[in-house]
Enzyme design. Structure first.
Site, PDB file in Angstrom:
ATOM      1  N   HIS A 154     -14.861 -24.029  -3.803  1.00 10.33           N
ATOM      2  CA  HIS A 154     -13.389 -23.878  -3.446  1.00 10.33           C
ATOM      3  C   HIS A 154     -12.687 -22.257  -3.562  1.00 10.33           C
ATOM      4  CE1 HIS A 154     -13.181 -28.085  -2.441  1.00 10.33           C
ATOM      5  NE2 HIS A 154     -14.074 -28.170  -3.127  1.00 10.33           N
ATOM      6  N   ASP A 176      -7.308 -15.664  -3.324  1.00  7.56           N
ATOM      7  CA  ASP A 176      -7.306 -17.020  -3.185  1.00  7.56           C
ATOM      8  C   ASP A 176      -8.560 -17.505  -2.420  1.00  7.56           C
ATOM      9  OD1 ASP A 176      -6.334 -19.663  -3.585  1.00  7.56           O
ATOM     10  OD2 ASP A 176      -4.009 -18.949  -3.058  1.00  7.56           O
TER      11      ASP A 176
HETATM   12  P1  ADQ Z   1      -5.550 -24.286  -5.665  1.00  6.56           P
HETATM   13  O1  ADQ Z   1      -5.709 -23.163  -6.297  1.00  6.56           O
HETATM   14  O2  ADQ Z   1      -4.681 -25.361  -6.482  1.00  6.56           O
HETATM   15  O3  ADQ Z   1      -6.656 -24.785  -5.156  1.00  6.56           O
HETATM   16  P2  ADQ Z   1      -4.108 -24.341  -2.934  1.00  6.56           P
HETATM   17  O4  ADQ Z   1      -4.954 -24.422  -1.979  1.00  6.56           O
HETATM   18  O5  ADQ Z   1      -2.794 -23.344  -2.584  1.00  6.56           O
HETATM   19  O6  ADQ Z   1      -4.545 -23.709  -4.460  1.00  6.56           O
HETATM   20  O7  ADQ Z   1      -3.380 -25.757  -3.295  1.00  6.56           O
HETATM   21  C1  ADQ Z   1      -3.896 -27.141  -3.407  1.00  6.56           C
HETATM   22  C2  ADQ Z   1      -2.833 -28.239  -3.281  1.00  6.56           C
HETATM   23  O8  ADQ Z   1      -1.902 -28.283  -4.347  1.00  6.56           O
HETATM   24  C3  ADQ Z   1      -2.024 -27.992  -2.105  1.00  6.56           C
HETATM   25  O9  ADQ Z   1      -2.033 -29.378  -1.375  1.00  6.56           O
HETATM   26  C4  ADQ Z   1      -0.505 -27.825  -2.476  1.00  6.56           C
HETATM   27  O10 ADQ Z   1       0.590 -28.539  -1.680  1.00  6.56           O
HETATM   28  C5  ADQ Z   1      -0.699 -28.449  -3.923  1.00  6.56           C
HETATM   29  N1  ADQ Z   1       0.370 -27.586  -4.921  1.00  6.56           N
HETATM   30  C6  ADQ Z   1       0.287 -26.261  -4.849  1.00  6.56           C
HETATM   31  N2  ADQ Z   1       1.535 -25.843  -5.723  1.00  6.56           N
HETATM   32  C7  ADQ Z   1       2.117 -26.930  -5.893  1.00  6.56           C
HETATM   33  C8  ADQ Z   1       3.292 -27.266  -6.505  1.00  6.56           C
HETATM   34  N3  ADQ Z   1       3.907 -26.221  -7.117  1.00  6.56           N
HETATM   35  N4  ADQ Z   1       3.848 -28.350  -6.548  1.00  6.56           N
HETATM   36  C9  ADQ Z   1       3.050 -29.616  -5.865  1.00  6.56           C
HETATM   37  N5  ADQ Z   1       1.865 -29.189  -5.311  1.00  6.56           N
HETATM   38  C10 ADQ Z   1       1.413 -28.054  -5.304  1.00  6.56           C
HETATM   39  C11 ADQ Z   1      -8.074 -24.479  -5.017  1.00  6.56           C
HETATM   40  C12 ADQ Z   1      -8.254 -22.891  -4.674  1.00  6.56           C
HETATM   41  C13 ADQ Z   1      -7.934 -22.816  -3.249  1.00  6.56           C
HETATM   42  C14 ADQ Z   1      -8.355 -23.548  -2.048  1.00  6.56           C
HETATM   43  C15 ADQ Z   1      -8.029 -24.996  -2.670  1.00  6.56           C
HETATM   44  C16 ADQ Z   1      -8.924 -26.105  -1.634  1.00  6.56           C
HETATM   45  O11 ADQ Z   1      -7.877 -22.162  -5.605  1.00  6.56           O
HETATM   46  O12 ADQ Z   1      -7.884 -21.423  -2.925  1.00  6.56           O
HETATM   47  O13 ADQ Z   1      -7.464 -23.690  -1.055  1.00  6.56           O
HETATM   48  O14 ADQ Z   1      -8.805 -25.305  -3.792  1.00  6.56           O
HETATM   49  O15 ADQ Z   1     -10.254 -25.753  -1.522  1.00  6.56           O
END
Ligand code: ADQ
Length: 464
Positions: free
Chosen positions: A158, A366
């Protein structure tokens, strides 16, 4: 084909209908696939135990069985907080300065992967399809093979795959990468990470890469490909009609008092570029006095991984920085930054996205970034907001009509904010239509189906 078996560090069991809004998109997609195939989801329970017993907690919710184990404190320290989050996470996000190399982390990581394999292998049947997720479990496929599994086993990363020159700074990097050759299929978010992996295979391991992505090292072959993850768009669009989303929209809209709203939503993590983002916004305020008092920036960033020291540091830094910016620019009736250290359920988030005129999403690196896609899916087609997106997010490969910026450049971020706030409605609509087309087409079901289909067709030769 048999059942789908998903293995990830943490397991996200289906929630009862009343709490549906807080289920993540990834969980929704995997749960749907697990339900269709009567599958199983394995992982860590999130709980600690004094002595690892391998006792499996099986639960069944909404037609999905989850099987979890508790880990010892030392496992959690060395495997999860240690090797996964203090070694691999920073290194794979190009932060070698933050990566900690400690031999106890490496041995704890291997131990937990072995424990997972020993515990879960007996529960896997001969024709099951096994899908391993993310950097916590890179060597798991090898451990499963060591226990005699001949199933098709796929792995999806991921997060980014670092350039070969960075990867070699990891002690025992070859050992880690060679363990991946036991997978039938290795998936990455974008072509960029896939290419970095191929470079490593060719230059470091002397392997070959065929045009269809098949790699071969010392006679061992695996398929590799990019599978950009998406969101559950339809679900997201429905969420907007729910009361919690409406309330969140009204609250943010009302509190802005006619000002334009910029939003950022991230886990509090150094890879998300929050310090650089705050500094870019500060530059914007310095350079655009006509906007003072007319724009408000809401940054939502709940703390994660509190047990890792670096995260305390970034928290302190951002508290201080937001305070300084507000101290410098605020008026009695206006604060430039609202910085909230709290997570929100999805319904609330989607209402906030809808109420925001601009999303400022500027990770330094990311794997994908789903927040960018969620923002796009939450917009009003007749009056959509503008997405400012880091060119270093995996999502930038797909969301070409966003305003793409270099997150390290305060000037670029400042100019993009100005451009977004001034953007005529016709241009906003034109850009958004291109963005939503991509978000709809390459959604999370598309991602899951593409991976599973490739895994089903991946076998180049039966493992010996
Ligand atoms: P993350 O680093 O967590 O995931 P992201 O893809 O932006 O990054 O977010 C994942 C989920 O968490 C989203 O559904 C988002 O809504 C939720 N989220 C993020 N910030 C939040 C907040 N402040 N409050 C509530 N919910 C929040 C990792 C990788 C990413 C990749 C994903 C999926 O780092 O690059 O996109 O996995 O593969």
């Amino acid at each position: 084909m048999g059942r789908l078996i998903v293995i990830s560090n943490r397991v996200s069991a289906p929630k009862p209908r009343s709490a549906e809004g807080s289920q993540g998109g990834l969980a929704v997609a995997l749960v749907a696939a697990l339900q269709e195939s009567d599958g199983l989801w394995f992982g860590w329970s999130g709980r600690k135990t004094d002595h690892y017993s391998g006792e499996v907690h099986i639960e069944r919710h909404e037609g999905v069985a989850t099987a979890t184990v508790d880990l010892e404190e030392q496992d959690v320290d060395e495997y999860y907080n240690g090797y996964a989050n203090r070694t691999l996470w920073p290194l794979f996000h190009y932060r070698i300065d933050l990566a900690e190399f400690d031999r106890t982390f490496g041995s704890g990581y291997e131990r937990v992967n072995e424990r997972f394999a020993a515990t879960f292998a007996p529960m896997i049947e001969a024709d099951d399809l096994v899908w391993v997720h993310d950097y916590h479990l890179i060597p798991l496929g090898q451990q499963l093979r060591a226990r005699g599994l001949k199933n098709r086993i796929g792995f999806f990363l991921h997060i980014p795959w670092p350039p070969q020159r960075l990867m070699v700074s990891l002690p025992y990097h070859q050992r880690l990468v060679r363990s991946m050759l036991d997978y039938d299929l290795i998936g990455f978010q974008t072509d960029e990470w896939l290419e970095s992996f191929h470079h490593y295979i060719e230059r470091e391991l002397g392997g070959t890469v065929e045009p269809d992505g098949t790699i071969e090292v010392d006679g061992r072959r695996a398929k590799t490909a990019a599978f950009p993850i998406g969101i559950d768009v339809r679900e997201f669009e429905q969420v907007l009609a729910r009361p919690d989303a409406r309330n969140a929209y009204e609250t943010l809209h009302r509190s802005a008092e006619g000002r334009k709203v910029i939003i950022g939503v991230d886990r509090l993590d150094y890879s998300k570029g929050l310090t650089e983002r705050f500094n870019g916004y500060r530059r914007f305020l310095e350079e655009n006095p006509d906007w003072l008092g007319r724009v408000s920036f809401l940054q939502i960033a709940p703390p994660t991984r509190g047990e890792v020291h670096t995260y305390e540091h970034i928290r302190e830094e951002l508290d201080a920085l937001s305070g300084r910016i507000n101290g410098e620019f605020a008026h009695v009736d206006w604060v430039p930054i609202r910085y909230v250290n709290q997570g929100y359920p999805r319904d609330g988030l989607s209402g906030f996205y809808r109420a925001a005129d601009v999303a400022l999403i500027t990770p330094l690196r990311d794997g994908m970034n789903l927040v960018a896609k969620e923002y796009v899916a939450s917009q009003d087609p007749d009056d959509p907001g503008v997405l400012i997106l880091s060119r270093f997010a995996g999502a930038a490969h797909q969301l070409r009509e966003a305003l793409l910026v270099n997150p390290y450049s305060k000037d670029e971020v400042s100019d993009a904010i100005r451009k977004a706030l001034d953007m005529p409605r016709a241009e906003r609509i034109r850009r958004w239509e291109a963005l939503i087309d991509n978000v709809r087409e390459e959604d999370v079901l598309h991602w899951r189906r593409a991976f599973v289909k490739a895994l089903e067709g991946s076998r180049t030769a039966a493992p010996e």
